[in-house]
Design an enzyme around this catalytic site. Sequence first.
Site, PDB file in Angstrom:
ATOM      1  N   HIS A  58      -9.770   1.438   0.538  1.00  0.00           N
ATOM      2  CA  HIS A  58      -9.685   0.268   1.411  1.00  0.00           C
ATOM      3  C   HIS A  58     -10.788   0.275   2.470  1.00  0.00           C
ATOM      4  O   HIS A  58     -10.546  -0.052   3.631  1.00  0.00           O
ATOM      5  CB  HIS A  58      -8.316   0.219   2.082  1.00  0.00           C
ATOM      6  CG  HIS A  58      -7.866  -1.159   2.464  1.00  0.00           C
ATOM      7  ND1 HIS A  58      -8.623  -1.994   3.258  1.00  0.00           N
ATOM      8  CD2 HIS A  58      -6.748  -1.857   2.158  1.00  0.00           C
ATOM      9  CE1 HIS A  58      -7.988  -3.128   3.435  1.00  0.00           C
ATOM     10  NE2 HIS A  58      -6.837  -3.077   2.764  1.00  0.00           N
ATOM     11  N   HIS A  72       0.811  -1.229   0.000  1.00  0.00           N
ATOM     12  CA  HIS A  72       0.000   0.000   0.000  1.00  0.00           C
ATOM     13  C   HIS A  72       0.839   1.272   0.000  1.00  0.00           C
ATOM     14  O   HIS A  72       0.501   2.264   0.651  1.00  0.00           O
ATOM     15  CB  HIS A  72      -0.969   0.004   1.176  1.00  0.00           C
ATOM     16  CG  HIS A  72      -2.009  -1.067   1.119  1.00  0.00           C
ATOM     17  ND1 HIS A  72      -2.583  -1.497  -0.063  1.00  0.00           N
ATOM     18  CD2 HIS A  72      -2.590  -1.810   2.112  1.00  0.00           C
ATOM     19  CE1 HIS A  72      -3.477  -2.447   0.203  1.00  0.00           C
ATOM     20  NE2 HIS A  72      -3.492  -2.667   1.507  1.00  0.00           N
ATOM     21  N   GLU A 117     -11.446  -4.033  -3.079  1.00  0.00           N
ATOM     22  CA  GLU A 117     -10.541  -2.963  -3.474  1.00  0.00           C
ATOM     23  C   GLU A 117     -10.303  -2.988  -4.984  1.00  0.00           C
ATOM     24  O   GLU A 117      -9.497  -3.776  -5.474  1.00  0.00           O
ATOM     25  CB  GLU A 117      -9.208  -3.121  -2.741  1.00  0.00           C
ATOM     26  CG  GLU A 117      -9.335  -3.225  -1.227  1.00  0.00           C
ATOM     27  CD  GLU A 117      -8.141  -3.924  -0.613  1.00  0.00           C
ATOM     28  OE1 GLU A 117      -7.007  -3.419  -0.790  1.00  0.00           O
ATOM     29  OE2 GLU A 117      -8.332  -4.970   0.038  1.00  0.00           O
TER      30      GLU A 117
END
Length: 320
Positions: A164, A95, A285
């Site tokens: 997210h 991420h 996602e």
Amino acid sequence: MTQPVEDFITLDGGDGLKAVFSPAGAQLVALYIPTRSGGPVQTVIGSSGRLDAPDGDGWAGTICGRYANRIAGAGFTLDGVAYKLPANDGTKQLHGGASGFGHLAWQGEKAGGQVVFRLDSPDGDMGYPGALGVTAAYGFDGHTLFLEMTATTTRPTVVNLTHHVYWNLLGKGDILGHLLQIPASRYTPVDADKIPLGPLAEVVGTRFDFRDKRPIAGPYDHNFVLDAGRGALHLGARAIEPVTGRALEVWTTEPGIQLYTGEHFTPAIKAPFSEQIKNAGFALEPQTFPNAPNEPSYPSAVLRPGETYRHRIEWRFSGF
């Protein structure tokens, strides 16, 4: 650093829909939808609304970047130049790194009936080339909450922005009984480090076949290859809470969608608008594929000067 509640921004969508946002990670903190009995239910799970909350989930409800999901070996090569990224998940980067976009304070304001967040990421930020200018605009359109994300760069780079948020259409308990449908004939198998192995696999005859709706069950933390590919807005997933009939459709312009079933949730994770138990929420996602910068056969994540990265996500609610 913590994010004070006074910085929360509320957007009223009418018809009983209301969203609460925080500049911490351009985060969706809460989303209220109406019910058949009249009272609203809060459907977002685990969003702390704060930065670096020691008792919070660091990614819940945030925009993840500069590259969402995993990059193997915390590095990639672009135009013959090797870039090393700081690892934050074993030997991988996850991420966008420890100071990825979900862990940064964005500038946010209400504008034109939307909540608009902006972030400037300097050249070299978390190892990535190019200064990146990012805009994320949330708004309501009927019973749809949408997010429009754009980015521009000063040097060739890689970009993969996703959201997210964790959902629970009942607002409590676990989500394993929610029915899920994903229009994906293939998925990306992963190794023990959750890095895609490269070649795509067919879902037929496996537990990854969600082409017809069925209970989520779990556990999952996998990317599904959407049949529609990248381009025009298309359905990424449909979830239904069978007791109430509440439904959520996730629409995207990207070619993949990651399903994660909240295996890590415990009551120790604190959030202002929800309580956590294991599997309390599911994340869907939309994204390009994990580790795409190192897999030439995957959809490209490269962004070059003069181009604009665009990703639109829509969360469409019904059944109330």
